[in-house]
Enzyme design. Structure first.
Site, PDB file in Angstrom:
ATOM      1  N   GLY A   1     -12.485  -0.136   2.838  1.00  0.00           N
ATOM      2  CA  GLY A   1     -12.847  -1.550   2.753  1.00  0.00           C
ATOM      3  C   GLY A   1     -11.772  -2.382   2.079  1.00  0.00           C
ATOM      4  O   GLY A   1     -10.781  -1.874   1.563  1.00  0.00           O
ATOM      5  N   ASP A   2     -11.974  -3.678   2.119  1.00  0.00           N
ATOM      6  CA  ASP A   2     -11.136  -4.649   1.395  1.00  0.00           C
ATOM      7  C   ASP A   2     -11.980  -5.932   1.387  1.00  0.00           C
ATOM      8  O   ASP A   2     -13.217  -5.859   1.530  1.00  0.00           O
ATOM      9  CB  ASP A   2      -9.782  -4.838   2.110  1.00  0.00           C
ATOM     10  CG  ASP A   2      -8.772  -5.641   1.285  1.00  0.00           C
ATOM     11  OD1 ASP A   2      -8.154  -5.073   0.373  1.00  0.00           O
ATOM     12  OD2 ASP A   2      -8.608  -6.854   1.531  1.00  0.00           O
TER      13      ASP A   2
ATOM     14  N   LYS B   1       1.937   1.816  -3.574  1.00  0.00           N
ATOM     15  CA  LYS B   1       0.735   2.076  -4.386  1.00  0.00           C
ATOM     16  C   LYS B   1       0.269   3.513  -4.175  1.00  0.00           C
ATOM     17  O   LYS B   1      -0.001   4.251  -5.121  1.00  0.00           O
ATOM     18  CB  LYS B   1      -0.357   1.096  -3.954  1.00  0.00           C
ATOM     19  CG  LYS B   1      -1.670   1.258  -4.689  1.00  0.00           C
ATOM     20  CD  LYS B   1      -2.757   0.389  -4.069  1.00  0.00           C
ATOM     21  CE  LYS B   1      -2.297  -1.043  -3.873  1.00  0.00           C
ATOM     22  NZ  LYS B   1      -3.409  -1.953  -3.594  1.00  0.00           N
TER      23      LYS B   1
ATOM     24  N   LYS C   1      -2.704  -0.734   6.672  1.00  0.00           N
ATOM     25  CA  LYS C   1      -3.697  -1.766   6.361  1.00  0.00           C
ATOM     26  C   LYS C   1      -4.126  -2.423   7.666  1.00  0.00           C
ATOM     27  O   LYS C   1      -3.395  -2.361   8.654  1.00  0.00           O
ATOM     28  CB  LYS C   1      -3.058  -2.815   5.440  1.00  0.00           C
ATOM     29  CG  LYS C   1      -4.039  -3.645   4.664  1.00  0.00           C
ATOM     30  CD  LYS C   1      -4.519  -2.994   3.376  1.00  0.00           C
ATOM     31  CE  LYS C   1      -5.638  -3.780   2.754  1.00  0.00           C
ATOM     32  NZ  LYS C   1      -6.000  -3.312   1.419  1.00  0.00           N
TER      33      LYS C   1
ATOM     34  N   GLN D   1       0.823  -1.213   0.000  1.00  0.00           N
ATOM     35  CA  GLN D   1       0.000   0.000   0.000  1.00  0.00           C
ATOM     36  C   GLN D   1       0.859   1.266   0.000  1.00  0.00           C
ATOM     37  O   GLN D   1       0.505   2.278  -0.603  1.00  0.00           O
ATOM     38  CB  GLN D   1      -0.903  -0.024   1.249  1.00  0.00           C
ATOM     39  CG  GLN D   1      -2.050   0.955   1.231  1.00  0.00           C
ATOM     40  CD  GLN D   1      -3.224   0.468   0.417  1.00  0.00           C
ATOM     41  OE1 GLN D   1      -3.636  -0.670   0.542  1.00  0.00           O
ATOM     42  NE2 GLN D   1      -3.764   1.319  -0.417  1.00  0.00           N
TER      43      GLN D   1
ATOM     44  N   THR E   1     -11.831   0.542  -8.062  1.00  0.00           N
ATOM     45  CA  THR E   1     -10.700  -0.384  -8.210  1.00  0.00           C
ATOM     46  C   THR E   1     -10.841  -1.177  -9.514  1.00  0.00           C
ATOM     47  O   THR E   1      -9.883  -1.290 -10.295  1.00  0.00           O
ATOM     48  CB  THR E   1     -10.597  -1.324  -6.992  1.00  0.00           C
ATOM     49  OG1 THR E   1     -10.600  -0.525  -5.815  1.00  0.00           O
ATOM     50  CG2 THR E   1      -9.349  -2.157  -7.041  1.00  0.00           C
TER      51      THR E   1
HETATM   52  P1  NDP Z   1     -14.681  -8.850  -1.843  1.00  0.00           P
HETATM   53  O1  NDP Z   1     -14.774  -9.392  -0.478  1.00  0.00           O
HETATM   54  O2  NDP Z   1     -15.722  -7.936  -2.349  1.00  0.00           O
HETATM   55  O3  NDP Z   1     -14.553 -10.042  -2.894  1.00  0.00           O
HETATM   56  C1  NDP Z   1     -13.540 -10.985  -2.797  1.00  0.00           C
HETATM   57  C2  NDP Z   1     -13.751 -12.042  -3.869  1.00  0.00           C
HETATM   58  O4  NDP Z   1     -12.601 -12.889  -3.918  1.00  0.00           O
HETATM   59  C3  NDP Z   1     -14.943 -12.951  -3.580  1.00  0.00           C
HETATM   60  O5  NDP Z   1     -15.473 -13.403  -4.788  1.00  0.00           O
HETATM   61  C4  NDP Z   1     -14.287 -14.096  -2.802  1.00  0.00           C
HETATM   62  O6  NDP Z   1     -14.990 -15.319  -2.863  1.00  0.00           O
HETATM   63  C5  NDP Z   1     -12.954 -14.211  -3.525  1.00  0.00           C
HETATM   64  N1  NDP Z   1     -11.947 -14.738  -2.580  1.00  0.00           N
HETATM   65  C6  NDP Z   1     -11.557 -14.176  -1.408  1.00  0.00           C
HETATM   66  N2  NDP Z   1     -10.659 -14.955  -0.794  1.00  0.00           N
HETATM   67  C7  NDP Z   1     -10.496 -16.019  -1.584  1.00  0.00           C
HETATM   68  C8  NDP Z   1      -9.711 -17.185  -1.508  1.00  0.00           C
HETATM   69  N3  NDP Z   1      -8.906 -17.404  -0.462  1.00  0.00           N
HETATM   70  N4  NDP Z   1      -9.782 -18.061  -2.534  1.00  0.00           N
HETATM   71  C9  NDP Z   1     -10.598 -17.831  -3.597  1.00  0.00           C
HETATM   72  N5  NDP Z   1     -11.370 -16.742  -3.736  1.00  0.00           N
HETATM   73  C10 NDP Z   1     -11.327 -15.869  -2.743  1.00  0.00           C
HETATM   74  O7  NDP Z   1     -13.222  -8.155  -1.909  1.00  0.00           O
HETATM   75  P2  NDP Z   1     -12.681  -7.075  -2.957  1.00  0.00           P
HETATM   76  O8  NDP Z   1     -13.273  -7.323  -4.293  1.00  0.00           O
HETATM   77  O9  NDP Z   1     -12.796  -5.755  -2.331  1.00  0.00           O
HETATM   78  O10 NDP Z   1     -11.117  -7.438  -2.981  1.00  0.00           O
HETATM   79  C11 NDP Z   1     -10.551  -8.360  -3.911  1.00  0.00           C
HETATM   80  C12 NDP Z   1      -9.047  -8.131  -4.014  1.00  0.00           C
HETATM   81  O11 NDP Z   1      -8.809  -6.773  -4.459  1.00  0.00           O
HETATM   82  C13 NDP Z   1      -8.266  -8.272  -2.705  1.00  0.00           C
HETATM   83  O12 NDP Z   1      -6.973  -8.780  -3.001  1.00  0.00           O
HETATM   84  C14 NDP Z   1      -8.139  -6.837  -2.219  1.00  0.00           C
HETATM   85  O13 NDP Z   1      -7.027  -6.653  -1.351  1.00  0.00           O
HETATM   86  C15 NDP Z   1      -7.913  -6.137  -3.553  1.00  0.00           C
HETATM   87  N6  NDP Z   1      -8.194  -4.703  -3.566  1.00  0.00           N
HETATM   88  C16 NDP Z   1      -9.437  -4.226  -3.206  1.00  0.00           C
HETATM   89  C17 NDP Z   1      -9.691  -2.871  -3.243  1.00  0.00           C
HETATM   90  C18 NDP Z   1     -11.055  -2.322  -2.999  1.00  0.00           C
HETATM   91  O14 NDP Z   1     -11.251  -1.120  -3.261  1.00  0.00           O
HETATM   92  N7  NDP Z   1     -12.011  -3.089  -2.539  1.00  0.00           N
HETATM   93  C19 NDP Z   1      -8.603  -1.908  -3.564  1.00  0.00           C
HETATM   94  C20 NDP Z   1      -7.397  -2.510  -4.011  1.00  0.00           C
HETATM   95  C21 NDP Z   1      -7.195  -3.858  -3.973  1.00  0.00           C
HETATM   96  P3  NDP Z   1     -15.831 -15.808  -1.612  1.00  0.00           P
HETATM   97  O15 NDP Z   1     -17.031 -14.904  -1.572  1.00  0.00           O
HETATM   98  O16 NDP Z   1     -16.142 -17.223  -1.906  1.00  0.00           O
HETATM   99  O17 NDP Z   1     -14.935 -15.651  -0.402  1.00  0.00           O
END
Ligand code: NDP
Length: 451
Positions: free
Chosen positions: A168-169, A117, A129, A114, A213
């Site tokens: 969020g994350d 970034k 974080k 982060q 994102t």
């Molecule tokens: P969400 O919780 O909205 O979605 C996460 C998605 O990834 C879900 O579909 C989830 O499936 C899947 N997932 C999570 N863990 C696993 C795992 N161990 N194996 C397989 N699938 C998995 O999170 P975000 O979309 O916000 O975040 C996704 C990624 O983007 C993360 O790496 C986060 O750090 C990164 N990110 C997010 C930002 C944001 O603004 N939100 C900013 C920058 C980066 P399931 O529902 O089955 O768990």
């Protein structure tokens, strides 16, 4: 350590020794160190001032107990983390993750990434974080609220709009931010809107933050494709995940004429050759919080669902891959399959989704590769725009905010590309992102003295 400059090897060895049992953190540090050989040759004072050692050591790490009562009246205990990694450029900024896998090493890897970034966005934000090993899956709304309130009861004393601003994350979306903001406001007796980002529009959120994102990664990947005189139009695209980042990636790719044919969650993936029906996906995943297999069931026999233990979403042939779920989800084997199937670009929407071996395979094959710390920076950049709107008590339209986001992503792309050129590695966005982010932070730290 073969790719690491020999002057940096003892520094990396010491990071590994002092942070034992934190493989994700070691991986993130190693990846940056691989890019820094030329930097220390050009700036020997970075070594003399121990700037690399200082950047690898978080300014502050907070670990705390989160007690809460579930719907059956049982007391539950989770662990909370906030790693305030670096504030040379501004208040600590970075999301909170709720997932059972969360531990200190994962929070440190995310915080470390982060820092660079946030520097790449060009905006005045430091890096941090946090999160908890709390599992939101299957919890009632009341349980989520009580957990968020308990988390904030401890966290609030470490936050502030000039101090530390979470967002969020994974597992933390608008609902959780709302509960945490409510509790922060109650405890502090102040309406400090800029203390959290990712808020709903109704009480101080920014338009386009939810989308930022995924939209940002799509803009970044488009800019990479343009260096090869092509774009998304007519391309087959695979997006992993089906959360916030994945859904808005699918939306933007579709608007640019790309065809997203597969997406996933942790239970498996779906292949829809007609193109993912975004409305249905959002209904199932965002509103009803159901599993991805439900998408295949509702779409009927033309759509396949493959369980996670029977295959990988990266087996689906595509032109562009956009990993948007979690760390280390795309292995060396997956990368070789993608290359064999003719992938031309990979844009990382998630943080560190590709393993080091996968990155090596993709780079050696000449695939355009956008590392997460550059490609997914649109989320935090728009969080900084939300802070700006809160500070000026203003609100921008969706179009205004998205225009700024698109400009920021183009400028991050160009800064990475120019830095890669300057250091003799044209087209190497990994090197460009690591060096451009690192140098901005290190130069500011030098000016601030030994603190
Ligand atoms: P969400 O919780 O909205 O979605 C996460 C998605 O990834 C879900 O579909 C989830 O499936 C899947 N997932 C999570 N863990 C696993 C795992 N161990 N194996 C397989 N699938 C998995 O999170 P975000 O979309 O916000 O975040 C996704 C990624 O983007 C993360 O790496 C986060 O750090 C990164 N990110 C997010 C930002 C944001 O603004 N939100 C900013 C920058 C980066 P399931 O529902 O089955 O768990």
């Amino acid at each position: 350590m073969t790719n690491i400059d020999e002057k940096l090897q003892p520094i990396l060895a010491e990071v590994i020794r002092r942070n034992a049992g934190e493989p994700e953190f070691h991986q993130a540090v190693l990846e940056v160190m691989e890019s820094l050989g030329h930097v220390v040759a050009k700036h020997p004072d970075f070594l003399e001032l121990a700037l690399i050692e200082r950047i690898c050591e978080p300014e502050r790490q907070i670990i705390f107990r989160i007690p809460w009562v579930d719907d059956s009246g049982q007391v539950q205990i989770n662990r909370g983390f906030r790693v305030q990694f670096n504030s040379a450029l501004g208040p600590y900024k970075g999301g909170l993750r709720f997932h059972p896998s969360v531990n200190l090493g994962i929070v440190k890897f995310l915080g470390f990434e982060q820092v660079f970034k946030n520097a790449l966005t060009g905006l005045p934000i430091g890096g941090g974080k946090g999160g908890s090993d709390f599992d939101p899956k299957g919890k009632s709304d009341g349980e989520i609220m009580r957990f968020c309130q308990s988390m904030m009861t401890e966290l609030h004393r470490h936050l502030g709009e000039q101090t530390d601003v979470p967002a969020g994350d994974i597992g933390v979306g608008g609902r959780e931010i709302g509960y945490m903001f409510g509790q922060y406001k109650r405890l502090n007796n102040r309406y400090e809107a800029g203390v959290l980002t990712g808020k709903a529009i109704a009480y101080g959120g920014s338009r386009a933050r939810t989308e930022a994102t995924g939209f940002g990664n799509t803009y970044f990947t488009k800019a990479m494709l343009e260096t090869r005189d092509t774009d998304f139009d007519g391309k087959r695209v695979v997006v992993s995940g089906s959360g916030n980042v994945a859904i808005h990636t699918i939306e933007k790719v579709q608007s640019f004429g790309g065809k997203v044919i597969a997406c996933s969650d942790s239970s498996g993936y779906v292949v829809d050759e007609a193109g993912i029906d975004l409305e249905l996906l959002q209904e199932i995943k965002t509103r009803r919080r159901e599993r991805i297999s439900e998408y295949a069931r509702r779409r009927g026999s033309d759509v396949d669902f493959v369980k996670a233990d029977s295959g990988s979403v990266w087996d689906v042939p595509c032109d562009v891959a956009m990993p948007s779920a979690t760390q280390n989800e795309l292995s060396g084997k997956n990368a070789r399959t993608l290359v064999k199937n003719g992938v031309i670009a990979v844009g990382e929407g998630a943080n560190m989704p590709c393993t080091p071996e996968a990155i090596r395979v993709l780079r050696e094959a000449g695939v355009l590769f956008g590392p997460g710390k550059a490609a997914n920076a649109g989320g935090v950049a728009t969080s900084a725009l939300e802070m700006q709107q809160n500070a000026s008590r203003d609100r921008w339209t969706f179009e205004q905010t998205e225009t700024r986001l698109a400009q920021i992503m183009k400028s991050i792309h160009d800064r990475c590309a120019e830095t890669a050129d300057e250091y003799g590695a044209p087209g190497d966005y990994v090197l460009g992102a690591n060096i451009a982010g690192f140098v901005r932070v290190a130069e500011s730290m030098r000016m601030l003295g030994v603190i």
